[in-house]
Design a protein around this motif. Structure first.
Motif, PDB file in Angstrom:
ATOM      1  N   PHE A 219     -67.792 -33.496  42.447  1.00 10.62           N
ATOM      2  CA  PHE A 219     -66.353 -33.240  42.513  1.00 10.62           C
ATOM      3  C   PHE A 219     -65.662 -34.310  43.365  1.00 10.62           C
ATOM      4  CE2 PHE A 219     -62.539 -31.174  44.106  1.00 10.62           C
ATOM      5  CZ  PHE A 219     -62.074 -30.449  43.014  1.00 10.62           C
ATOM      6  N   ILE A 220     -66.193 -34.537  44.562  1.00  6.57           N
ATOM      7  CA  ILE A 220     -65.596 -35.500  45.493  1.00  6.57           C
ATOM      8  C   ILE A 220     -65.682 -36.916  44.937  1.00  6.57           C
ATOM      9  CG2 ILE A 220     -65.813 -36.509  47.793  1.00  6.57           C
ATOM     10  CD1 ILE A 220     -66.977 -33.694  48.638  1.00  6.57           C
ATOM     11  N   GLU A 221     -66.843 -37.273  44.389  1.00  6.88           N
ATOM     12  CA  GLU A 221     -67.001 -38.610  43.835  1.00  6.88           C
ATOM     13  C   GLU A 221     -66.056 -38.839  42.657  1.00  6.88           C
ATOM     14  OE1 GLU A 221     -71.088 -39.986  43.235  1.00  6.88           O
ATOM     15  OE2 GLU A 221     -71.736 -38.391  44.607  1.00  6.88           O
ATOM     16  N   GLY A 227     -59.401 -43.256  42.598  1.00  8.49           N
ATOM     17  CA  GLY A 227     -58.606 -43.973  43.578  1.00  8.49           C
ATOM     18  C   GLY A 227     -57.944 -43.120  44.632  1.00  8.49           C
ATOM     19  N   LYS A 228     -58.384 -41.872  44.773  1.00  7.54           N
ATOM     20  CA  LYS A 228     -57.779 -40.983  45.759  1.00  7.54           C
ATOM     21  C   LYS A 228     -58.526 -41.038  47.091  1.00  7.54           C
ATOM     22  CE  LYS A 228     -55.939 -37.759  42.335  1.00  7.54           C
ATOM     23  NZ  LYS A 228     -54.621 -38.422  42.297  1.00  7.54           N
ATOM     24  N   LYS A 229     -57.777 -41.029  48.172  1.00 11.71           N
ATOM     25  CA  LYS A 229     -58.358 -40.864  49.496  1.00 11.71           C
ATOM     26  C   LYS A 229     -58.622 -39.388  49.708  1.00 11.71           C
ATOM     27  CE  LYS A 229     -57.654 -42.026  54.366  1.00 11.71           C
ATOM     28  NZ  LYS A 229     -56.817 -42.809  55.328  1.00 11.71           N
ATOM     29  N   VAL A 230     -59.828 -39.035  50.118  1.00 13.21           N
ATOM     30  CA  VAL A 230     -60.238 -37.636  50.214  1.00 13.21           C
ATOM     31  C   VAL A 230     -60.388 -37.224  51.681  1.00 13.21           C
ATOM     32  CG1 VAL A 230     -62.036 -35.947  49.667  1.00 13.21           C
ATOM     33  CG2 VAL A 230     -61.397 -37.708  47.980  1.00 13.21           C
ATOM     34  N   ILE A 266     -72.851 -35.025  52.592  1.00 14.15           N
ATOM     35  CA  ILE A 266     -72.185 -35.701  51.471  1.00 14.15           C
ATOM     36  C   ILE A 266     -71.168 -36.706  52.002  1.00 14.15           C
ATOM     37  CG2 ILE A 266     -70.619 -35.375  49.511  1.00 14.15           C
ATOM     38  CD1 ILE A 266     -71.943 -32.603  49.116  1.00 14.15           C
ATOM     39  N   TYR A 267     -70.401 -36.271  52.991  1.00 16.07           N
ATOM     40  CA  TYR A 267     -69.413 -37.157  53.605  1.00 16.07           C
ATOM     41  C   TYR A 267     -70.077 -38.410  54.177  1.00 16.07           C
ATOM     42  CZ  TYR A 267     -66.855 -39.017  57.606  1.00 16.07           C
ATOM     43  OH  TYR A 267     -66.285 -39.858  58.528  1.00 16.07           O
ATOM     44  N   GLU A 268     -71.131 -38.234  54.953  1.00 20.77           N
ATOM     45  CA  GLU A 268     -71.796 -39.378  55.588  1.00 20.77           C
ATOM     46  C   GLU A 268     -72.338 -40.350  54.546  1.00 20.77           C
ATOM     47  OE1 GLU A 268     -74.675 -37.566  58.329  1.00 20.77           O
ATOM     48  OE2 GLU A 268     -73.522 -38.524  59.940  1.00 20.77           O
ATOM     49  N   ARG A 269     -72.956 -39.828  53.497  1.00 13.53           N
ATOM     50  CA  ARG A 269     -73.514 -40.704  52.459  1.00 13.53           C
ATOM     51  C   ARG A 269     -72.410 -41.521  51.792  1.00 13.53           C
ATOM     52  NH1 ARG A 269     -73.703 -39.821  47.168  1.00 13.53           N
ATOM     53  NH2 ARG A 269     -73.391 -37.564  47.384  1.00 13.53           N
ATOM     54  N   GLN A 272     -70.895 -44.170  54.159  1.00 12.25           N
ATOM     55  CA  GLN A 272     -71.768 -45.340  54.308  1.00 12.25           C
ATOM     56  C   GLN A 272     -71.690 -46.265  53.094  1.00 12.25           C
ATOM     57  OE1 GLN A 272     -75.623 -43.657  55.089  1.00 12.25           O
ATOM     58  NE2 GLN A 272     -75.093 -42.992  57.165  1.00 12.25           N
ATOM     59  N   GLN A 273     -71.296 -45.665  51.952  1.00 21.34           N
ATOM     60  CA  GLN A 273     -71.130 -46.465  50.737  1.00 21.34           C
ATOM     61  C   GLN A 273     -69.751 -47.111  50.655  1.00 21.34           C
ATOM     62  OE1 GLN A 273     -71.985 -43.710  47.566  1.00 21.34           O
ATOM     63  NE2 GLN A 273     -74.159 -43.514  48.116  1.00 21.34           N
ATOM     64  N   GLY A 274     -68.932 -46.880  51.694  1.00 21.82           N
ATOM     65  CA  GLY A 274     -67.607 -47.494  51.736  1.00 21.82           C
ATOM     66  C   GLY A 274     -66.497 -46.662  51.133  1.00 21.82           C
ATOM     67  N   ALA A 275     -66.742 -45.375  50.892  1.00 25.15           N
ATOM     68  CA  ALA A 275     -65.729 -44.520  50.291  1.00 25.15           C
ATOM     69  C   ALA A 275     -64.564 -44.280  51.245  1.00 25.15           C
ATOM     70  CB  ALA A 275     -66.354 -43.175  49.893  1.00 25.15           C
ATOM     71  N   ASP A 276     -63.387 -44.118  50.676  1.00 26.38           N
ATOM     72  CA  ASP A 276     -62.172 -43.825  51.453  1.00 26.38           C
ATOM     73  C   ASP A 276     -62.120 -42.318  51.669  1.00 26.38           C
ATOM     74  OD1 ASP A 276     -59.819 -44.112  52.784  1.00 26.38           O
ATOM     75  OD2 ASP A 276     -58.633 -44.752  51.051  1.00 26.38           O
ATOM     76  N   ILE A 277     -62.825 -41.845  52.672  1.00 25.73           N
ATOM     77  CA  ILE A 277     -63.001 -40.409  52.895  1.00 25.73           C
ATOM     78  C   ILE A 277     -62.927 -40.108  54.386  1.00 25.73           C
ATOM     79  CG2 ILE A 277     -65.535 -40.601  52.964  1.00 25.73           C
ATOM     80  CD1 ILE A 277     -65.622 -37.911  51.438  1.00 25.73           C
TER      81      ILE A 277
END
Length: 296
Positions: A219-221, A227-230, A266-269, A272-277
């Protein structure tokens, strides 16, 4: 007069209704605000409600009434509530004996009913016109539980999405569904399709371990790919604020901690992958437990 309407998902209600579980809750006016300017010395409101939630834990004003705020000196000031006479057909002379200078108002509609008709009454000879007071180009979506929908402050203007909207002066799209903030993959295309770059997910109170383990990451991915900041909200509503620091319901405390841990992983992973979260934990709350019915 054409009013400025914020927070409305009218065009999406039919699509939400395609999700079987949302048919009974997708038409409420929660999060909808109306802005206008007038020089009238009085404001009267006449409105009709449908599909009113029969909750005894929520005031009639919150689930069926209307709040009025004045926009003055670059901030919103609470001025009055239109208190319902009953649940369906209502009339209120909310404001009277004002001077005739131009004033800007924002109306917050009920959180747990559908407003099918609204009329605004003013003095003869005065004017009323639409007014822009919230930034609609930088909308914020909030998807979550009954707390997001608007349960259970004393009046609609005090639901936290409405407070956030007025504080930031930005339009907030309230996609709170009582008991149904579940990282539901059927919701993903609807949320991704809303014209907004930022979304808050307040889902832990409604989820099971299966929801978090099975659907949360996908869902988050999916939102991030659009392109949404979560913003992920830790499960402090109900569970953590009222139970995290005491010795009463250890089962609920442990269950919340497990779901929070899974979500944080999930957030940490993704981070670390560079997600805008962004992770929002319960450290922003103190240990005082005198909150509303639902623990906010």
């Amino acid at each position: 007069t054409q009013f400025t309407i914020y927070g409305s998902l009218t065009k999406d209600l039919k699509r939400f209704g395609e999700i079987e579980s949302l048919k009974g809750v997708s038409t409420t006016s929660t999060g909808v605000s109306i802005a206008f300017k007038t020089n009238s010395t009085k404001i009267a409101l006449k409105w009709e409600n449908n599909n009113i939630a029969p909750f005894t834990t929520m005031s009639l004003l919150c689930r069926a009434g209307i709040d009025l705020y004045q926009y003055k000196d670059s901030s919103f000031v609470y001025v009055a509530s239109a208190i319902p006479d009953n649940e369906i057909f209502n009339y209120s002379e909310a404001l009277d004996y004002m001077d005739s200078s131009e004033k800007v108002f924002l109306i917050n509609l009920p959180t747990y009913s559908e407003v099918s008709k609204l009329e605004v009454g003013i003095d003869n000879g005065s004017f009323i016109e639409k007014q822009e007071v919230l930034d609609s180009k930088r909308k914020i979506i909030i998807y979550g539980s009954s707390i997001t929908q608007g349960s259970s402050p004393s009046r609609p203007g005090l639901s936290y999405p409405n407070i956030l909207s007025r504080s930031l002066k930005r339009e907030v799209i309230n996609v709170g569904f009582s008991g149904l903030g579940l990282f539901d993959l059927e919701m993903l295309p609807f949320l991704a399709g809303i014209d907004s770059d930022e979304i808050v997910l307040e889902c832990v109170p409604n989820t099971t371990l299966d929801n978090v383990e099975g659907y949360a990451s996908q869902f988050i991915e999916g939102l991030l790919k659009q392109g949404k900041k979560v913003y992920l909200v830790e499960g402090f509503i109900r569970e953590n604020v009222s139970l995290f620091n005491n010795d009463f319901d250890k089962k609920s405390k442990a269950y919340t901690e497990v779901r929070n841990k899974l979500l944080f992983e999930i957030y940490e992973r993704l981070k670390q992958q560079g997600a805008d979260i962004v992770w929002i934990d319960n450290s922003c709350f103190d240990s005082v437990h005198d909150f509303t019915v639902d623990g906010v």
